[in-house]
Write an enzyme that holds these catalytic residues in place. Sequence first.
Site, mmCIF file in Angstrom:
data_model
loop_
_atom_site.group_PDB
_atom_site.id
_atom_site.type_symbol
_atom_site.label_atom_id
_atom_site.label_comp_id
_atom_site.label_asym_id
_atom_site.label_seq_id
_atom_site.Cartn_x
_atom_site.Cartn_y
_atom_site.Cartn_z
ATOM 1 N N HIS A 177 0.859 -1.182 0.000
ATOM 2 C CA HIS A 177 0.000 0.000 0.000
ATOM 3 C C HIS A 177 0.895 1.230 0.000
ATOM 4 O O HIS A 177 1.702 1.431 0.913
ATOM 5 C CB HIS A 177 -0.925 -0.008 1.207
ATOM 6 C CG HIS A 177 -1.965 -1.086 1.160
ATOM 7 N ND1 HIS A 177 -2.438 -1.744 2.281
ATOM 8 C CD2 HIS A 177 -2.619 -1.642 0.102
ATOM 9 C CE1 HIS A 177 -3.339 -2.645 1.922
ATOM 10 N NE2 HIS A 177 -3.457 -2.603 0.606
ATOM 11 N N GLU A 180 1.834 3.880 2.945
ATOM 12 C CA GLU A 180 2.359 3.370 4.215
ATOM 13 C C GLU A 180 3.886 3.435 4.227
ATOM 14 O O GLU A 180 4.588 2.430 4.250
ATOM 15 C CB GLU A 180 1.816 1.959 4.447
ATOM 16 C CG GLU A 180 0.296 1.966 4.579
ATOM 17 C CD GLU A 180 -0.355 0.587 4.514
ATOM 18 O OE1 GLU A 180 0.377 -0.429 4.551
ATOM 19 O OE2 GLU A 180 -1.596 0.518 4.428
ATOM 20 N N ARG A 233 -3.069 4.890 -2.200
ATOM 21 C CA ARG A 233 -2.951 3.551 -1.623
ATOM 22 C C ARG A 233 -2.714 2.456 -2.665
ATOM 23 O O ARG A 233 -1.904 1.550 -2.454
ATOM 24 C CB ARG A 233 -4.236 3.238 -0.852
ATOM 25 C CG ARG A 233 -4.426 1.781 -0.419
ATOM 26 C CD ARG A 233 -5.784 1.635 0.249
ATOM 27 N NE ARG A 233 -6.184 0.255 0.461
ATOM 28 C CZ ARG A 233 -6.057 -0.415 1.597
ATOM 29 N NH1 ARG A 233 -5.476 0.169 2.632
ATOM 30 N NH2 ARG A 233 -6.475 -1.656 1.718
ATOM 31 N N HIS A 304 2.804 -3.518 6.942
ATOM 32 C CA HIS A 304 1.727 -2.549 6.696
ATOM 33 C C HIS A 304 1.699 -1.510 7.819
ATOM 34 O O HIS A 304 2.400 -1.629 8.816
ATOM 35 C CB HIS A 304 0.367 -3.263 6.661
ATOM 36 C CG HIS A 304 0.155 -4.122 5.459
ATOM 37 N ND1 HIS A 304 -0.681 -3.765 4.420
ATOM 38 C CD2 HIS A 304 0.662 -5.335 5.127
ATOM 39 C CE1 HIS A 304 -0.680 -4.720 3.504
ATOM 40 N NE2 HIS A 304 0.131 -5.686 3.911
ATOM 41 N N GLU A 381 1.029 -4.793 11.164
ATOM 42 C CA GLU A 381 0.564 -3.406 11.046
ATOM 43 C C GLU A 381 1.332 -2.564 12.059
ATOM 44 O O GLU A 381 1.147 -2.697 13.265
ATOM 45 C CB GLU A 381 -0.942 -3.322 11.315
ATOM 46 C CG GLU A 381 -1.816 -4.068 10.320
ATOM 47 C CD GLU A 381 -2.160 -3.246 9.087
ATOM 48 O OE1 GLU A 381 -1.696 -2.079 9.013
ATOM 49 O OE2 GLU A 381 -2.878 -3.767 8.220
#
Length: 421
Positions: A177, A180, A233, A304, A381
């Site tokens: 993405h 990020e 994104r 992520h 994440e």
Amino acid sequence: MRVIWLLATLVVLANARTLKDQPKVRYDNYSVHRLSIKNKIQLSLINRLSELSDKFNVWKEYDEHSKQVDIMVSPAASRHFQLLLKLYGISSQLSIPNVQKLIDDEQVSSRDSGTFGWRQYYELAEIYEWLDNIFATYPTVTEEFSIGKSYEGRNIRGIKISYGPNKPGIFIESNIHAREWITSATATWFINELLTSQKEEVRNLAESYDWYIIPVFNVDGFEYSHRSNRLWRKTRQPHATSKCIGVDGNRNFDSHFMENNGASADPCSETYAGEDPWSEPETKALADYLTSIKDKFNVYLSFHSYGQWLLSPYGHTAEAFPENYNDLLEIGAAFGSAIKNLVYGTNYVHGSTASVLYVASGSSVDWVFNELNKKVAYTIEFRDKGNFGFVLPPAQILANCEELMAGMVALIDKAHSLKYI
């Protein structure tokens, strides 16, 4: 249909030529709100708002763990948004009053004079130049690999680090993405640590395994996020039937594709899965490469942000769990504890993607787990919990990196003790 697609492609290419001459997308007075959702009617409203992507953009989807949604609102829609919240009884908390201020602060952060470091974010060309220097400096233990080309023709580069033959492998994919940025910053720091750190636990980590790392996977989107739109994104391939561009690469893998509302069929959605699995050259290239080396790696990790989660399969359903789910939870607990015990005290939640976060079908981690039978696979994440979201200040890069290393040592040690590697 092919003629329409070709015309769409020509339009995109024409736009690309003038990209450098176009002003960057600005987010002056765009605000981010954390909403507490109590029922399906409220959730339906927020999902409907998110379809109006020019005015609303969901940063963090609803999850059963927190029962919250983070949504960015344009200043033009702010008054209407507040009226809707009042009408539907949705409580909210202002997380970010002005997104553009975060972006501006991020861009003016102090730059290391002539030296690649981890107190700022870098563009793709700078990261690739740094990689070239790494290959030249450590020729006996590093090897370049490329999984192929992106839609716009950029090379998707990776690095293999190996201190000897016949070692189990660990594969890291980062920055699928585009917005990020903390992911590629952390991936490059991690590469550097594997090569330079003298800490015993890091040397053991570096020299006991073969490492395959792609620091920037979505190269087109990443470049676009630097040049034009900081919050971009998706990938950058156009669609024949829509003005909207790109696919969520992490919904485009051929594993339970589009099942259980785990992705969107709307080309304008941030979670658009594409017309078919492997519609994006990037995801197809990665799948082909991983298949070609499937006997050389045992662990798969996808970097992520944001939210501070360690997510294991399954993503496509919360009604079933892998046979080794208890082991995955044990590994996740070790990862979270190691990070929590650092001076920062950062808390990571672990569990299956669908059960603790939300249903997400067609992800890279689920595909590797289900189709390549790699039974230790996680989405990580990174920071934070929403105070900065995707625009994590450069001042937090090193702290995030330190947390990743502590968690990684614990994760790999526990996976090894459970005989997965």
